[in-house]
Design an enzyme around this catalytic site. Structure first.
Site, PDB file in Angstrom:
ATOM      1  N   GLN A  75       0.532  -1.541   0.051  1.00  0.00           N
ATOM      2  CA  GLN A  75      -0.522   0.421   0.157  1.00  0.00           C
ATOM      3  C   GLN A  75       0.586   1.181   0.305  1.00  0.00           C
ATOM      4  OE1 GLN A  75      -3.176   1.430  -0.295  1.00  0.00           O
ATOM      5  NE2 GLN A  75      -3.665  -1.341  -0.770  1.00  0.00           N
ATOM      6  N   SER A  76       2.301   1.588  -0.829  1.00  0.00           N
ATOM      7  CA  SER A  76       2.284   2.136  -1.107  1.00  0.00           C
ATOM      8  C   SER A  76       2.176   3.961  -1.618  1.00  0.00           C
ATOM      9  CB  SER A  76       3.902   1.869  -2.009  1.00  0.00           C
ATOM     10  OG  SER A  76       5.172   2.976  -2.298  1.00  0.00           O
ATOM     11  N   ASN A  77       2.280   4.714  -0.697  1.00  0.00           N
ATOM     12  CA  ASN A  77       1.378   5.783  -1.305  1.00  0.00           C
ATOM     13  C   ASN A  77       2.835   6.492  -2.228  1.00  0.00           C
ATOM     14  OD1 ASN A  77      -0.339   6.226   0.370  1.00  0.00           O
ATOM     15  ND2 ASN A  77       0.957   6.851   2.603  1.00  0.00           N
ATOM     16  N   ALA A  79       4.541   4.359  -4.703  1.00  0.00           N
ATOM     17  CA  ALA A  79       4.695   3.931  -5.307  1.00  0.00           C
ATOM     18  C   ALA A  79       3.371   4.469  -6.380  1.00  0.00           C
ATOM     19  CB  ALA A  79       4.110   2.465  -5.323  1.00  0.00           C
TER      20      ALA A  79
END
Length: 331
Positions: A75-77, A79
């Protein structure tokens, strides 16, 4: 500081608002809490990484890259914002995800940031927990080169001296806004993880002799490790902008008491803080970074770590779309 000498592509809606939070401040009984709304940077639903990507993507284009690679948690912001930047600039984007959460829900794997990654045209590649993700990116870049591609590798969080320029610039912006509002800032507080945001802020504020201390609330590492990581990057960033020696080790402070059971794992304090801000001020935080940073700030205020007449600026790093990956854990 003359940041115009560094390549930059305008991607963010700047300056982001600097707002007073009257209901939260009254609820706490002082100090006065302000919020720097870097959740409003615009690109890909906003967040702090967009400031970094203005410099990183400019460097990628200067190097004639046709594809960018970066890594992060599922859930990388970072990325998600990288995928949006690549789409905007006509570059391919490959995202390498480390599966750091055991027994993830379907929402975590497919909703929130992941849904947006796919909408922006990226199909993430998954790696087991504890993979050396920098090595994985290097191997993937070599594979792409063998196919005739020209990859540009962006570190996790966009955290290197080039990316940290985004928060050197933010320090300039914040001080200008404070001057315009006749606001004395006593403390800046924010969530700290990959180090680029804190390193850039500390470097920028020190280089202009602003006299404003920065407190990072850690989201993944122990205090000694986090502070050393931030300090090392701040030193590199100071050298990069032509202000060597402006940052001392004592300038880098992190409180890592609010990580809980680990990176990306919700805590009760985070949930309470997130719901409090939503219901007092109508502002959404995320469960991984800004929510834990906010939980730390609120707890420290309640402990009396700040003076009741202080003015505190909390830097909101964005990421509220990550809430949709944590549906069962939030409510």
């Amino acid at each position: 500081m003359h940041l115009a000498k560094f390549p930059r592509i305008k991607l963010a809606h700047l300056p982001t608002p600097l707002e007073f939070l009257p209901r939260l401040s009254a609820h706490l009984g002082g100090p006065d809490i302000y919020i720097k709304r870097d959740d409003c940077t615009g690109l890909g639903s906003g967040g702090n990484k967009t400031r970094k990507l203005e410099f990183l993507m400019a460097d990628a284009i200067d190097q004639n890259a046709d594809i960018v690679i970066t890594q992060g948690a599922v859930q990388s912001n970072h990325a998600r914002q990288t995928a949006a930047a690549a789409a905007k600039l006509g570059l391919e984007c490959n995202l390498l995800f480390e599966n750091r959460i055991s027994d993830p829900t379907g929402d975590y794997l497919n909703s929130g940031n992941v849904l947006l990654d796919r909408i922006y045209g990226c199909e993430p590649m998954h790696y087991p927990a504890k993979t050396d993700m920098n090595a994985a990116m290097g191997e993937h870049a070599e594979k792409l080169r063998s196919q005739g591609k020209k990859p540009y590798v962006i570190p996790g969080g966009g955290s290197n001296p080039i990316g940290a320029l985004g928060y050197v610039n933010c320090a300039l912006e914040l001080v200008h806004q404070a001057n315009e509002q006749q606001l004395r800032i006593d403390h800046v507080v924010h969530a700290t993880g990959s180090a680029g945001t804190q390193a850039g802020l500390v470097t920028g504020l020190k280089a202009m002799n602003a006299g404003i201390p920065v407190l990072g609330i850690g989201v993944n590492a122990a205090q000694a490790d986090q502070e050393q990581k931030v300090f090392d990057l701040a030193v590199q960033t100071a050298d990069y902008i032509g202000a060597p020696g402006c940052v001392d080790r004592a300038d880098v402070v992190a409180n890592c008491d609010y990580v809980g059971d680990g990176y990306g794992i919700p805590t009760e304090g985070m949930k309470d803080a997130l719901l409090l801000l939503a219901r007092l001020e109508g502002i959404l935080f995320d469960p991984v970074y800004s929510g834990k940073g906010l939980a730390g700030l609120l707890d420290l205020v309640r402990q009396g770590q700040f003076s009741s007449d202080d003015n505190i600026v909390f830097l909101h790093t964005g990421g509220s779309m990550g809430l949709f990956g944590y549906l069962e854990e939030i409510l």
